[in-house]
Write a protein that holds these residues in place. Structure first.
Motif, PDB file in Angstrom:
ATOM      1  N   ALA A 176       0.832  -1.195   0.000  1.00 22.74           N
ATOM      2  CA  ALA A 176       0.000   0.000   0.000  1.00 22.74           C
ATOM      3  C   ALA A 176       0.874   1.254   0.000  1.00 22.74           C
ATOM      4  O   ALA A 176       0.477   2.304  -0.509  1.00 22.74           O
ATOM      5  N   ARG A 177       2.072   1.122   0.563  1.00 26.35           N
ATOM      6  CA  ARG A 177       2.986   2.266   0.628  1.00 26.35           C
ATOM      7  C   ARG A 177       3.838   2.377  -0.628  1.00 26.35           C
ATOM      8  O   ARG A 177       4.087   3.473  -1.128  1.00 26.35           O
ATOM      9  N   THR A 178       4.267   1.242  -1.168  1.00 25.94           N
ATOM     10  CA  THR A 178       5.169   1.279  -2.319  1.00 25.94           C
ATOM     11  C   THR A 178       4.439   1.255  -3.658  1.00 25.94           C
ATOM     12  O   THR A 178       4.960   1.718  -4.670  1.00 25.94           O
ATOM     13  N   GLY A 179       3.243   0.687  -3.663  1.00 26.71           N
ATOM     14  CA  GLY A 179       2.525   0.549  -4.922  1.00 26.71           C
ATOM     15  C   GLY A 179       2.983  -0.628  -5.754  1.00 26.71           C
ATOM     16  O   GLY A 179       2.475  -0.858  -6.854  1.00 26.71           O
ATOM     17  N   HIS A 180       3.948  -1.407  -5.228  1.00 24.21           N
ATOM     18  CA  HIS A 180       4.468  -2.577  -5.946  1.00 24.21           C
ATOM     19  C   HIS A 180       4.043  -3.840  -5.202  1.00 24.21           C
ATOM     20  O   HIS A 180       4.479  -4.085  -4.085  1.00 24.21           O
TER      21      HIS A 180
END
Length: 358
Positions: A176-180
């Motif tokens: 959710a923080r990195t998008g990966h």
């Protein structure tokens, strides 16, 4: 008369001693190269973790290393390079499947690259554990440190620590923080949900891991996202602590189990789920299908055998070591495979849905 004639044709003492010395002499990369039928440069690249070697060649080198019992001369390497050929891995929760398999993969990768991996486990109940561990590692004279974090507290502590040597923080990042997304989130969970939906399941319960673990949050989001994409219903998420007992307690805490399929975030919790369901008079898989994640060795011998997502933690362990070595050698990191690759393993704990979930 020659010596062989005097001894009745038997080899001389000098010849026997010479043969024994040759047999006892440690194998070199040149010996390995000859046995494998490749160049010594190829063997050297393999030992340094180079990934561009053809599979057939790699297999020959691995076989030759094993047959010759090759051991790298770490002392000579250290003298030549001016740095120690030891790495340290700081870890915790070593009794959990994921962390333990990552350490196993890291140890093998370090050894193949000519390093020894010293494993230091931390006691998270001790506030001074990290400071003491870093002090211990400093005494080991290591070339680099692998900080293996599983939960938020460990990640924060490692991020605030000055290790004074090249270090790599290996943690499953919160997608959710990195998008990966990891491969487990992007491919594994969707394939599991698609399989259960194909069996007619429409209502699900998720027994998740601890909220403070990024891996638990990633799996919970992957579960919710996969259901939403197929317009399926989740009757809720109950959190455990990865143990079989917590899976058991999660099911026993429910007033009514309306789901036709339970997805546990790891196999140990799935084991507890299965016992609780049976004690509540439900049959697996006739009344409720149960799945897990990890594919521990015992999963195939649960009653019934468990459908699960097999996760390649050892490959992840190898990857993080190669990333640390890139920092030590100051070379660009090699192209890495998607993190946490998974495979759906179908066994007898899942079947066609025969009752309607609420």
């Amino acid at each position: 008369m020659d010596a062989d004639a005097v001894s009745g044709g038997r080899p001389s003492t000098e010849a026997v001693n010479g043969a024994e010395e040759a047999a006892a002499k440690p194998a070199t990369i040149y010996d390995v190269a000859r046995a494998a039928g490749v160049s010594h440069q190829t063997v050297s690249r393999f030992l340094k973790g180079y990934q561009g070697i053809r599979p057939q060649t790699r297999e020959k080198v691995v076989k030759a290393l094993a047959e010759l019992k090759y051991q790298p001369n770490l002392t000579a390497r250290s003298l030549k390079s001016g740095r120690p050929h030891r790495l340290a891995a700081l870890t915790h929760e070593i009794d959990q499947v994921g962390p333990s398999r990552i350490v196993q993969g890291a140890s093998v990768a370090a050894r193949q690259a000519g390093y020894l991996l010293d494993i230091v486990t931390l006691d998270m109940s001790d506030a001074d554990a990290i400071e003491e561990a870093v002090g211990l590692v400093a005494q080991l004279d290591v070339a680099g440190i692998l900080a293996l974090a599983s939960n938020d507290a460990m990640t924060e502590a490692f991020e605030q620590t000055d290790f004074r040597v090249p270090s790599h923080l290996a943690v499953e990042e919160d997608d959710a923080r990195t998008g990966h997304r990891t491969e487990l989130s992007a491919v594994g969970f969707p394939s599991l949900i698609a399989y259960l939906a194909g069996l007619g399941h429409r209502s699900f319960l998720h027994v998740a891991g601890p909220p403070a673990w990024s891996s638990s949050r990633n799996r919970a989001r992957a579960y919710e996202r996969s259901l939403a994409e197929r317009d399926l219903t989740s009757i809720g998420t109950v959190h455990g602590d990865w143990s079989a007992k917590s899976g058991y307690d999660a099911i026993m805490s429910l007033d009514d189990l309306q789901a036709t399929a339970v997805i546990a975030s790891n196999d140990q919790m799935a084991l507890g789920v299965m016992l609780a369901l049976k004690e509540r008079g439900l049959r697996i898989p006739e009344d409720v299908s149960v799945t897990g994640v990890d594919d521990i060795p015992e999963a195939a011998y649960f009653s019934p055998p468990l459908t699960t997502l097999r996760v390649d933690f050892t490959a992840h362990g190898r990857t993080v070591v190669h990333e640390l070595l890139s920092l030590i050698d100051q070379t660009p990191p090699k192209r890495r495979a998607p993190a946490l690759q998974s495979e759906l393993i179908i066994r007898a704990s899942t079947a066609q849905a025969v009752r309607q979930g609420g």
